[in-house]
Design a protein around this motif. Structure first.
Motif, short mmCIF file in Angstrom:
data_model
loop_
_atom_site.label_atom_id
_atom_site.label_comp_id
_atom_site.label_asym_id
_atom_site.label_seq_id
_atom_site.Cartn_x
_atom_site.Cartn_y
_atom_site.Cartn_z
N ASP B 232 0.82 -1.21 0.00
CA ASP B 232 0.00 0.00 0.00
C ASP B 232 0.86 1.27 0.00
OD1 ASP B 232 -2.53 1.42 0.41
OD2 ASP B 232 -1.76 1.83 2.43
N HIS B 264 1.09 0.11 -4.84
CA HIS B 264 0.38 1.39 -5.00
C HIS B 264 1.29 2.37 -5.75
CE1 HIS B 264 -1.70 5.13 -4.17
NE2 HIS B 264 -2.75 4.40 -3.81
N GLU B 265 0.70 3.11 -6.68
CA GLU B 265 1.49 3.99 -7.55
C GLU B 265 2.27 5.05 -6.77
OE1 GLU B 265 -1.34 5.71 -10.25
OE2 GLU B 265 -2.24 7.00 -8.70
N SER B 336 -3.66 2.02 -8.75
CA SER B 336 -3.81 3.41 -8.34
C SER B 336 -4.58 3.55 -7.03
CB SER B 336 -4.54 4.18 -9.45
OG SER B 336 -5.80 3.58 -9.66
N SER B 337 -5.09 2.44 -6.52
CA SER B 337 -5.91 2.53 -5.29
C SER B 337 -6.09 1.16 -4.66
CB SER B 337 -7.30 3.08 -5.64
OG SER B 337 -7.96 2.17 -6.50
N LEU B 338 -6.57 1.17 -3.41
CA LEU B 338 -6.94 -0.07 -2.74
C LEU B 338 -8.03 -0.79 -3.53
CD1 LEU B 338 -6.87 -1.87 -0.12
CD2 LEU B 338 -8.72 -0.43 0.74
N ASP B 339 -9.00 -0.03 -4.02
CA ASP B 339 -10.07 -0.63 -4.82
C ASP B 339 -9.52 -1.42 -5.99
OD1 ASP B 339 -12.16 0.22 -3.32
OD2 ASP B 339 -12.65 1.96 -4.55
N GLU B 340 -8.56 -0.83 -6.67
CA GLU B 340 -8.02 -1.52 -7.85
C GLU B 340 -7.30 -2.80 -7.42
OE1 GLU B 340 -5.52 0.88 -10.45
OE2 GLU B 340 -5.12 -0.88 -11.71
N THR B 363 -7.06 1.22 6.15
CA THR B 363 -6.85 0.54 4.87
C THR B 363 -6.70 -0.97 5.09
OG1 THR B 363 -5.75 2.51 4.03
CG2 THR B 363 -5.38 0.47 2.82
#
Lengths: 429, 429
Positions: B232, B264-265, B336-340, B363
């Motif tokens: 993350d 995470h980016e 790009s995100s936790l969702d992704e 998170t």
């Protein structure tokens, strides 16, 4: 992509939301579902009339028509069912066990939904609402595949449930109905590995066999019951009469009704006339082995002159002991020992519910231990194998397999678990 | 009647005795099994040599030969395994719950054996002894169907186990081995409804798929793991390096090893060079998406002149994310995100073990809740998904299904339950 596959994709997507719902959200949805069903009463009854007309034209039996038919009272009962589910605790998120490992890892076993649960059922439309309520409360998405003969009714009911979900701001796809009534849609559902987490067939032996034999997704087998009452040498005879009568006649069409009576030879002479008189009075046909036929044929207490009595005293054939009559027929056999009774149950039973009546505690314990069934009873009727009678407050079915759930299945049996592990950078050495 | 059917009839008969064994009887049998295996060391090694010779003639891979090969030390390890099982509590007979109903019925939920458990496995002969020990301790009869390539070894081991059972006065059929090595005997076993209560396949993806698709008896699916580590934005980078390295390289051939790293980016630029250097040093090939390939291609800290480094930096294709490499390859993707990250795991994961590395508790909690897998980790390696690491003291496999058992399965997961109901003449009204 088939219709069913498209519907399953939507169910899979909805399962992500279902998993995260709070108890409040679920209970609110259930309450609003009740309102929408009441509001749609006319629509539901009109749909039901269509199904009934078609069923009559197809010369369905009166029993099937009865199961299919709805009226305002039955609709009200469905709504009451929703409120009963609201009153039950939400099992999701419960920490079933937790412990810390020597390396500091905290492991928790947490109750979670299955995800997408397929339910395949036959005539009775109340199953639609019951099932949707139980699966929603347990954070599952349900994919309902009801019988073709109840299609219009189920569509009207599902429509009301989905409108309620929308009204409370939840995805209506939490409750899905397979709209393809072709038999192949059943097979699509039970072979959708990765899309469906569990399938529960609710219905007759034919449906259940088909599902078990063709499914590739996990299945819970339900409901076939060839149940026995064994009256031991040391039974109280009056208690044995009441239990046997209850197990056979209180509701003969269900899976936990008794189909065979086993009697220890030491009391057969005394017990058989007592039970036969009561069974005959209740219109139960007895399928008797040679010893019991002999006792009853010659017994003065039975009025053998009456044609009706004679017609109800039949000789048993081997197959009778393997049959789930689901009606007013009882197979009877005299056994010489507990061992013989247990062996008989082991050979012909379906692992559902088995009872012994005896005052001898050691014999009772041996029966309870050795008989391999979902529920084993000492001095009680087999009819108690039921989610409500067990105090679960709900029932999705009675499992006759040993994997996952056995016997009555309530909310908890509609859940799985996962392990949640919290560390501080632990790696394995 | 086929050979397998005859063997299953014997197993079914033995199951009646298995159910009634005391802990003392089972532990004594396990101890004597150890003695008999030691005594039969020469016989077992001779049999193993036969299998090895045949396997070499069939040009089996070195990895398969290694798994198949026994020596005195490996035999000793089997015996130690038996003693580890002796030390474990007997789960059978445990009252899991009990309550009294308003009508006076006392209901107890009691842990019982499944009955007959079929285990289908591949090369490693230690599975024979491990499995027989775990099933005996849980009062089950095991029907072992090992790989053809280990037939002689498994026969010698099973022979020793059965002689031990005889010596302590128990039925030798408590441990059965399918003697028909034809592939059809697998199908006979997995379709023996009513004779086999549970089948557990232990082996590669092909075996497991075959069993799941063709079985009509209940199955617990084990062991396919496409596991992820998600680093993350708020991860401690050094912790993330150690966890990812451990998850990938500590034992790459097993199901709980990581196959994909999600980054995470926000930290990709910093983290990628750190992890890449360590992975490359360990000989791990990286299959990189465009953003991560771009970062590493241009990074000065990696010695790009070396041919070896360049060879280990590969571009990922879609299929890499769906692959259980079981070797020194790691797919990498920047999200790009936790969702992704969660969506990616939902799409490609097999529901086995998934880890997040982050210092952000909210998170972490969201990851633990939303990711649908047998074991979800916060700041720990996926490699801990294991019966011994969880503290179960034993492991029969790792379930990747949600029905009955999920994650590591120890003794308790080899049991079912039944309801024992005690009354005083209750009937249902």
């Amino acid at each position: 992509m088939s219709i069913v596959e498209k519907e399953l994709l939507r169910a899979r997507e909805a399962a992500k939301a279902a998993n995260m719902l709070t108890r409040e959200q679920k209970d609110q949805a259930l309450a609003v579902m009740g309102e929408h069903i009441l509001r749609a009463t006319d629509e539901i009854l009109t749909a039901n009339k269509k199904d009934l007309t078609r069923a009559q034209e197809a010369f369905e039996t009166q029993a099937r028509l009865d199961r299919l038919a709805l009226d305002e009272q039955r609709i009200l009962a469905m709504v009451q069912g929703l409120h009963a589910v609201i009153a039950l605790d939400d099992p999701i998120g419960e920490v079933m066990a937790s412990w810390t490992r020597p390396n500091g890892l905290l492991i928790e076993q947490v109750r979670v939904p299955f995800g997408v649960v397929g339910v395949i059922y036959e005539a009775r439309p109340n199953v639609t609402v019951d099932t949707a309520a139980l699966t929603l409360k347990t954070g599952n998405v349900v994919v309902l595949r009801g019988g073709k003969e109840a299609y219009e009714t189920n569509a009207a009911l599902t429509g009301a449930l989905r409108r309620a979900l929308e009204e409370v701001g939840l995805p209506s796809d939490l409750v899905m109905m397979v709209t393809d009534t072709d038999r192949r849609s059943v097979d699509a559902l039970i072979r959708a590995r990765g899309m469906v987490d569990l399938v529960i067939p609710r219905g007759g032996a034919g449906l259940i066999r088909h599902v078990v034999e063709h499914a590739t997704v996990p299945v819970i087998e339900t409901g076939v019951g060839n149940c026995h009452v064994y009256v031991d040498a040391n039974a109280k005879l009056d208690m044995a009469v009441e239990i046997t009568l209850n197990a056979k006649t209180q509701r003969p069409s269900v899976c936990n009704a008794a189909e065979t009576l086993l009697i220890h030879e030491a009391i057969a002479q005394d017990f058989l006339p007592l039970i036969a008189r009561r069974m005959i009075a209740s219109g139960v046909e007895l399928r008797l082995d040679e010893p019991s036929f002999f006792v009853l044929q010659n017994h003065s207490a039975l009025s053998h002159n009456e044609e009706r009595t004679l017609a109800l005293l039949q000789r048993a054939v081997e197959e009778d002991y393997a049959t789930e009559f689901l009606g007013l027929i009882l197979a009877v056999k005299v056994v010489s020992s507990l061992d013989e009774a247990i062996d008989h149950i082991g050979r012909y039973g379906t692992g559902h519910s088995e009872a012994i009546v005896t005052e001898d505690l050691a014999t009772a314990e041996e029966f309870l231990r050795r008989v391999d069934a979902a529920a084993v009873y000492h001095n009680a009727s087999t009819r108690f194998t039921d989610g409500f009678e067990f105090g679960f407050g709900a029932e999705i079915g009675i499992s006759t397999q040993k994997l996952h759930a056995r016997g009555p299945m309530g909310l908890r049996e509609l859940t799985s678990y996962k392990y949640r592990v919290r560390g501080t950078g632990q790696t394995r050495t």
